[in-house]
Design an enzyme around this catalytic site. Structure first.
Site, PDB file in Angstrom:
ATOM      1  N   HIS A 262     -10.108  -7.297   2.999  1.00  0.00           N
ATOM      2  CA  HIS A 262      -9.442  -8.026   4.089  1.00  0.00           C
ATOM      3  C   HIS A 262     -10.490  -8.744   4.954  1.00  0.00           C
ATOM      4  O   HIS A 262     -10.285  -9.878   5.365  1.00  0.00           O
ATOM      5  CB  HIS A 262      -8.654  -7.071   4.999  1.00  0.00           C
ATOM      6  CG  HIS A 262      -7.448  -6.445   4.365  1.00  0.00           C
ATOM      7  ND1 HIS A 262      -7.267  -5.086   4.286  1.00  0.00           N
ATOM      8  CD2 HIS A 262      -6.343  -6.988   3.797  1.00  0.00           C
ATOM      9  CE1 HIS A 262      -6.111  -4.822   3.706  1.00  0.00           C
ATOM     10  NE2 HIS A 262      -5.529  -5.948   3.384  1.00  0.00           N
TER      11      HIS A 262
ATOM     12  N   SER B 290      -5.147  -1.226   0.014  1.00  0.00           N
ATOM     13  CA  SER B 290      -5.185  -0.120   0.970  1.00  0.00           C
ATOM     14  C   SER B 290      -4.680   1.181   0.348  1.00  0.00           C
ATOM     15  O   SER B 290      -5.194   2.261   0.655  1.00  0.00           O
ATOM     16  CB  SER B 290      -4.352  -0.460   2.210  1.00  0.00           C
ATOM     17  OG  SER B 290      -4.888  -1.587   2.843  1.00  0.00           O
TER      18      SER B 290
ATOM     19  N   LYS C 141       6.543   0.085   4.714  1.00  0.00           N
ATOM     20  CA  LYS C 141       5.646   0.907   3.909  1.00  0.00           C
ATOM     21  C   LYS C 141       5.389   2.320   4.447  1.00  0.00           C
ATOM     22  O   LYS C 141       4.629   3.049   3.821  1.00  0.00           O
ATOM     23  CB  LYS C 141       4.304   0.189   3.784  1.00  0.00           C
ATOM     24  CG  LYS C 141       4.376  -1.064   2.916  1.00  0.00           C
ATOM     25  CD  LYS C 141       3.003  -1.683   2.773  1.00  0.00           C
ATOM     26  CE  LYS C 141       2.987  -2.753   1.709  1.00  0.00           C
ATOM     27  NZ  LYS C 141       1.689  -3.422   1.648  1.00  0.00           N
TER      28      LYS C 141
ATOM     29  N   ARG D  30      -5.766 -12.130  -4.760  1.00  0.00           N
ATOM     30  CA  ARG D  30      -6.812 -11.424  -5.515  1.00  0.00           C
ATOM     31  C   ARG D  30      -6.688 -11.627  -7.004  1.00  0.00           C
ATOM     32  O   ARG D  30      -7.656 -11.748  -7.714  1.00  0.00           O
ATOM     33  CB  ARG D  30      -6.757  -9.922  -5.203  1.00  0.00           C
ATOM     34  CG  ARG D  30      -7.115  -9.594  -3.776  1.00  0.00           C
ATOM     35  CD  ARG D  30      -6.588  -8.250  -3.380  1.00  0.00           C
ATOM     36  NE  ARG D  30      -5.144  -8.263  -3.435  1.00  0.00           N
ATOM     37  CZ  ARG D  30      -4.363  -7.214  -3.275  1.00  0.00           C
ATOM     38  NH1 ARG D  30      -4.899  -6.048  -3.078  1.00  0.00           N
ATOM     39  NH2 ARG D  30      -3.060  -7.330  -3.322  1.00  0.00           N
TER      40      ARG D  30
HETATM   41  N1  COA Z   1      -8.463  -6.962   0.065  1.00  0.00           N
HETATM   42  C1  COA Z   1      -7.946  -5.752  -0.105  1.00  0.00           C
HETATM   43  N2  COA Z   1      -6.635  -5.505  -0.116  1.00  0.00           N
HETATM   44  C2  COA Z   1      -5.815  -6.539   0.086  1.00  0.00           C
HETATM   45  C3  COA Z   1      -6.284  -7.841   0.277  1.00  0.00           C
HETATM   46  C4  COA Z   1      -7.685  -8.028   0.242  1.00  0.00           C
HETATM   47  N3  COA Z   1      -8.219  -9.225   0.400  1.00  0.00           N
HETATM   48  N4  COA Z   1      -5.247  -8.653   0.455  1.00  0.00           N
HETATM   49  C5  COA Z   1      -4.156  -7.900   0.360  1.00  0.00           C
HETATM   50  N5  COA Z   1      -4.499  -6.618   0.130  1.00  0.00           N
HETATM   51  C6  COA Z   1      -3.610  -5.506  -0.138  1.00  0.00           C
HETATM   52  C7  COA Z   1      -3.133  -4.779   1.043  1.00  0.00           C
HETATM   53  O1  COA Z   1      -3.994  -3.735   1.380  1.00  0.00           O
HETATM   54  C8  COA Z   1      -1.824  -4.261   0.560  1.00  0.00           C
HETATM   55  O2  COA Z   1      -2.047  -3.110  -0.222  1.00  0.00           O
HETATM   56  P1  COA Z   1      -1.069  -1.886  -0.203  1.00  0.00           P
HETATM   57  O3  COA Z   1       0.223  -2.393  -0.758  1.00  0.00           O
HETATM   58  O4  COA Z   1      -1.759  -0.922  -1.051  1.00  0.00           O
HETATM   59  O5  COA Z   1      -0.921  -1.452   1.225  1.00  0.00           O
HETATM   60  C9  COA Z   1      -1.318  -5.365  -0.344  1.00  0.00           C
HETATM   61  O6  COA Z   1      -2.447  -6.037  -0.756  1.00  0.00           O
HETATM   62  C10 COA Z   1      -0.455  -6.387   0.327  1.00  0.00           C
HETATM   63  O7  COA Z   1      -0.300  -6.078   1.624  1.00  0.00           O
HETATM   64  P2  COA Z   1      -0.632  -6.950   2.910  1.00  0.00           P
HETATM   65  O8  COA Z   1      -1.527  -8.067   2.631  1.00  0.00           O
HETATM   66  O9  COA Z   1      -0.978  -5.994   3.989  1.00  0.00           O
HETATM   67  O10 COA Z   1       0.691  -7.558   3.154  1.00  0.00           O
HETATM   68  P3  COA Z   1       1.985  -6.812   3.202  1.00  0.00           P
HETATM   69  O11 COA Z   1       2.656  -7.236   1.966  1.00  0.00           O
HETATM   70  O12 COA Z   1       1.867  -5.371   3.473  1.00  0.00           O
HETATM   71  O13 COA Z   1       2.533  -7.481   4.504  1.00  0.00           O
HETATM   72  C11 COA Z   1       3.771  -9.071   5.756  1.00  0.00           C
HETATM   73  C12 COA Z   1       3.325  -8.552   4.405  1.00  0.00           C
HETATM   74  C13 COA Z   1       3.732  -8.028   6.836  1.00  0.00           C
HETATM   75  C14 COA Z   1       2.863 -10.203   6.130  1.00  0.00           C
HETATM   76  C15 COA Z   1       5.212  -9.557   5.518  1.00  0.00           C
HETATM   77  O14 COA Z   1       5.997  -8.518   5.031  1.00  0.00           O
HETATM   78  C16 COA Z   1       5.848 -10.107   6.761  1.00  0.00           C
HETATM   79  O15 COA Z   1       5.574 -11.225   7.136  1.00  0.00           O
HETATM   80  N6  COA Z   1       6.710  -9.311   7.409  1.00  0.00           N
HETATM   81  C17 COA Z   1       7.400  -9.706   8.617  1.00  0.00           C
HETATM   82  C18 COA Z   1       8.853 -10.013   8.371  1.00  0.00           C
HETATM   83  C19 COA Z   1       9.028 -11.384   7.815  1.00  0.00           C
HETATM   84  O16 COA Z   1       8.679 -12.375   8.399  1.00  0.00           O
HETATM   85  N7  COA Z   1       9.616 -11.404   6.634  1.00  0.00           N
HETATM   86  C20 COA Z   1       9.878 -12.627   5.926  1.00  0.00           C
HETATM   87  C21 COA Z   1       8.836 -12.864   4.910  1.00  0.00           C
HETATM   88  S1  COA Z   1       9.312 -14.225   3.913  1.00  0.00           S
END
Ligand code: COA
Length: 162
Positions: free
Chosen positions: A17, A130, A41, A92
């Site tokens: 990240h 994560s 989550k 990624r």
């Molecule tokens: N390095 C390491 N890990 C990474 C990474 C990187 N560069 N980029 C992403 N990840 C991982 C995260 O750790 C996470 O892993 P996990 O599933 O093991 O926890 C996974 O990739 C993706 O998660 P993250 O990037 O944290 O995004 P998310 O999918 O958890 O969050 C939101 C997405 C919160 C941005 C999205 O759900 C959101 O916008 N929610 C608000 C409601 C909304 O507007 N909804 C409409 C969406 S269209």
């Protein structure tokens, strides 16, 4: 002043990240790391802990023009409130694509002037997320190289307590 949000669950934030964040800092005048409060989550770290860890990293790494906030509700509503012009997402591997594509296009239906910008982290982080860090911690693996020092310490404490 071009402001970008870097949204995610960050449970916890990893070096992958941070790699994406540092790239975003090169492109935008200000980046707001945006921690999703009501994640589906069931995070290990609560919202306050996730924000605090990121705040410590911003301070320790002396990141300029980076802040951290948590949000609830629709991401694009928060983006508008913050006058952000872009949402940063890390890509990624191909496996990220479908989900990211759906989210970016859906966000665009809600706010077509807010652009999703995909950045690729260094290839050494392509397999990192994560959950895998949490699993390594829980099962006694070595995860020191994958997270900032404060996260490493806090995760060890947390696992020790549970
Ligand atoms: N390095 C390491 N890990 C990474 C990474 C990187 N560069 N980029 C992403 N990840 C991982 C995260 O750790 C996470 O892993 P996990 O599933 O093991 O926890 C996974 O990739 C993706 O998660 P993250 O990037 O944290 O995004 P998310 O999918 O958890 O969050 C939101 C997405 C919160 C941005 C999205 O759900 C959101 O916008 N929610 C608000 C409601 C909304 O507007 N909804 C409409 C969406 S269209």
């Amino acid at each position: 002043m071009k402001i970008a949000l870097y949204p995610g669950t960050f449970d916890p934030i990893t070096n992958g990240h941070l790699d994406v964040l540092e790239r975003a800092m090169e492109l935008f005048d200000k980046v707001i790391v945006t921690v999703a409060r009501n994640s589906t989550k069931a995070p290990l770290f609560d919202e306050q802990e996730r924000v605090e860890l990121i705040r410590e990293i911003i301070k320790r790494n002396r990141y300029k023009n980076v802040s951290v906030e948590s949000f609830d509700g629709l991401l694009v509503h928060f983006a508008r409130k913050k006058k952000a012009v872009a949402l940063i997402r890390g890509l990624r591997a191909i496996s990220d694509f479908e989900y990211e594509f759906q989210m970016a296009l859906m966000n665009r239906t809600q706010a077509n002037k807010i652009f999703t910008v995909f950045l690729m982290p260094h290839e050494k982080y392509t397999y990192l997320n994560s959950s895998i860090v949490r699993e390594l911690a829980r099962l006694g693996g070595d995860f020191k190289d994958f997270v900032p020092l404060n996260v490493y310490k806090r995760l060890k404490e947390k696992i020790g307590l549970t």
